[in-house]
Design a protein around this motif. Sequence first.
Motif, short mmCIF file in Angstrom:
data_model
loop_
_atom_site.label_atom_id
_atom_site.label_comp_id
_atom_site.label_asym_id
_atom_site.label_seq_id
_atom_site.Cartn_x
_atom_site.Cartn_y
_atom_site.Cartn_z
N GLY A 112 0.81 -1.21 0.00
CA GLY A 112 0.00 0.00 0.00
C GLY A 112 0.84 1.26 0.00
O GLY A 112 0.54 2.23 -0.71
N THR A 113 1.92 1.25 0.79
CA THR A 113 2.79 2.43 0.84
C THR A 113 3.48 2.67 -0.50
O THR A 113 3.56 3.80 -0.99
N ALA A 114 3.97 1.59 -1.11
CA ALA A 114 4.64 1.72 -2.40
C ALA A 114 3.69 2.22 -3.48
O ALA A 114 4.05 3.08 -4.30
N LEU A 115 2.46 1.70 -3.48
CA LEU A 115 1.49 2.16 -4.48
C LEU A 115 1.11 3.62 -4.26
O LEU A 115 0.96 4.38 -5.22
N TYR A 116 0.95 4.02 -3.01
CA TYR A 116 0.58 5.41 -2.75
C TYR A 116 1.70 6.35 -3.20
O TYR A 116 1.43 7.37 -3.85
N ILE A 117 2.94 6.02 -2.86
CA ILE A 117 4.05 6.90 -3.22
C ILE A 117 4.22 6.98 -4.73
O ILE A 117 4.43 8.06 -5.30
N SER A 118 4.11 5.84 -5.42
CA SER A 118 4.39 5.83 -6.86
C SER A 118 3.21 6.29 -7.71
O SER A 118 3.41 6.81 -8.81
N GLU A 119 1.97 6.12 -7.21
CA GLU A 119 0.81 6.38 -8.07
C GLU A 119 -0.10 7.51 -7.58
O GLU A 119 -0.75 8.15 -8.39
N TYR A 120 -0.19 7.73 -6.28
CA TYR A 120 -1.19 8.65 -5.76
C TYR A 120 -0.62 9.90 -5.10
O TYR A 120 -1.27 10.93 -5.05
N ALA A 121 0.58 9.81 -4.53
CA ALA A 121 1.12 10.92 -3.76
C ALA A 121 1.35 12.14 -4.65
O ALA A 121 1.86 12.01 -5.77
N ARG A 127 8.93 13.08 -2.72
CA ARG A 127 10.32 12.94 -2.31
C ARG A 127 10.45 12.87 -0.79
O ARG A 127 11.28 12.13 -0.26
N THR A 128 9.61 13.62 -0.08
CA THR A 128 9.64 13.58 1.39
C THR A 128 9.23 12.20 1.89
O THR A 128 9.84 11.66 2.82
N LEU A 129 8.20 11.62 1.29
CA LEU A 129 7.76 10.30 1.71
C LEU A 129 8.82 9.24 1.44
O LEU A 129 9.04 8.34 2.27
N VAL A 130 9.49 9.34 0.30
CA VAL A 130 10.57 8.40 -0.01
C VAL A 130 11.68 8.51 1.03
O VAL A 130 12.21 7.49 1.52
N SER A 131 12.03 9.72 1.41
CA SER A 131 13.08 9.91 2.41
C SER A 131 12.67 9.37 3.77
O SER A 131 13.48 8.76 4.48
N LEU A 132 11.41 9.54 4.14
CA LEU A 132 10.93 9.03 5.42
C LEU A 132 10.98 7.51 5.47
O LEU A 132 11.38 6.91 6.47
N VAL A 133 10.57 6.88 4.37
CA VAL A 133 10.63 5.41 4.31
C VAL A 133 12.07 4.92 4.41
O VAL A 133 12.37 3.97 5.13
N ASP A 134 12.96 5.59 3.70
CA ASP A 134 14.38 5.20 3.77
C ASP A 134 14.96 5.42 5.16
O ASP A 134 15.79 4.65 5.63
N LEU A 135 14.51 6.47 5.84
CA LEU A 135 14.99 6.72 7.21
C LEU A 135 14.50 5.65 8.17
O LEU A 135 15.20 5.30 9.13
N MET A 136 13.31 5.13 7.94
CA MET A 136 12.81 4.05 8.79
C MET A 136 13.71 2.82 8.70
O MET A 136 13.93 2.12 9.70
N ALA A 137 14.25 2.56 7.52
CA ALA A 137 15.14 1.42 7.35
C ALA A 137 16.47 1.64 8.07
O ALA A 137 17.19 0.67 8.36
N ALA A 138 16.81 2.91 8.37
CA ALA A 138 18.08 3.20 9.02
C ALA A 138 17.99 3.21 10.54
O ALA A 138 19.00 3.36 11.22
N VAL A 139 16.78 3.07 11.10
CA VAL A 139 16.62 3.06 12.55
C VAL A 139 17.26 1.79 13.12
O VAL A 139 16.98 0.69 12.62
#
Length: 343
Positions: A112-121, A127-139
């Motif tokens: 759902g997150t990937a579809l929202y970022i790529s198709e609906y956001a 770009r902010t959402l992409v950065s937030l998702v990448d930051l979650m992986a760095a926690v």
Amino acid sequence: MTTTLIESGRSGGPGSEPEDSPRTLHGAGEASDRVFRGVARGSGGLVLGIMLLVGVFLGYRAWKALSVAKWSFLTTAAWEPDSKHFGIAAVLTGTVLIGLVAIVIALPLALGTALYISEYAPRRIKRTLVSLVDLMAAVPSVVYGLWGAFFLQGHVTGTSRWISQYFGWIPLFKVDGVDPHDPLATATVYTSSTFIAGIVVALMVTPIATSVMRETFTQAPGGEREGAFALGATKWGMIRTVVLPFGVGGIIGGTMLGLGRALGETIAVYMIISPVFAIQPHLLQNGANSVSALIALRYGSASSFGTSALMAAGLALFTMTLVVNFIASSIVARSRSGAGAEA
């Protein structure tokens, strides 16, 4: 005067249609191309060599224990290596269950997150959402472990009780020794469970799976997107008929990559579960274990033979993750979005 041209390497006579044949290109290429090719091949060979060395090292260190336990190593649930009575049946079951719970929760979240970022956001926040998702992986894992142990565990017991109350007839959701319909029953029986550990691990693997899926969805052919709209498809109809079929490889690849992370997660699981050395098939019940948590728990106090037994457990986990990734790569290579990935 009639002139007949017969091309070299093609069969046929006058009046016959010439057959198309591929032409082989020969060229040494630029120096930069040769350097890149050498670096790419060397890097791939280095990775394979390191993995082979890791497997050889684990096998060498585990041989002492495996020569004693033999096949019972896979079927014994106890862990008493100094008494020569040990096996990974219990911890391997716990590892698989935690990984499956994590993937069941992470897959819809990531998709759902990937579809929202790529198709609906909107473009301004994408770009902010992409950065937030990448930051979650760095926690760090320990942060997720602390959050799960001190916050999530106290707030999810009500959900666990509700699931047990209405779905306890399913063996996975059954809780022994407590009546889920009793409002005064203790809540500690629902803590430190496979379910809670799976939720925490799911949040850890969701960013990784989301990134892989999002990159695949954005590569869906623009012509097919426009063709679907031209035929009267809605936004969701275009996604369902174009984006999702094209992104099957990314969905499978991201899911399996997340599963590999979930199977090997150590510190977060170790901080949440209450270790038991028995096969525990009840997801909501107190008590769970995993191979990585077992190694973290016992490595500091293990004897020489106990260390060999832990190395054998690590070898089993290493082999399992390799098999999962190999199956995933085979499926992805046969999918449309993975076509040509192994060229």
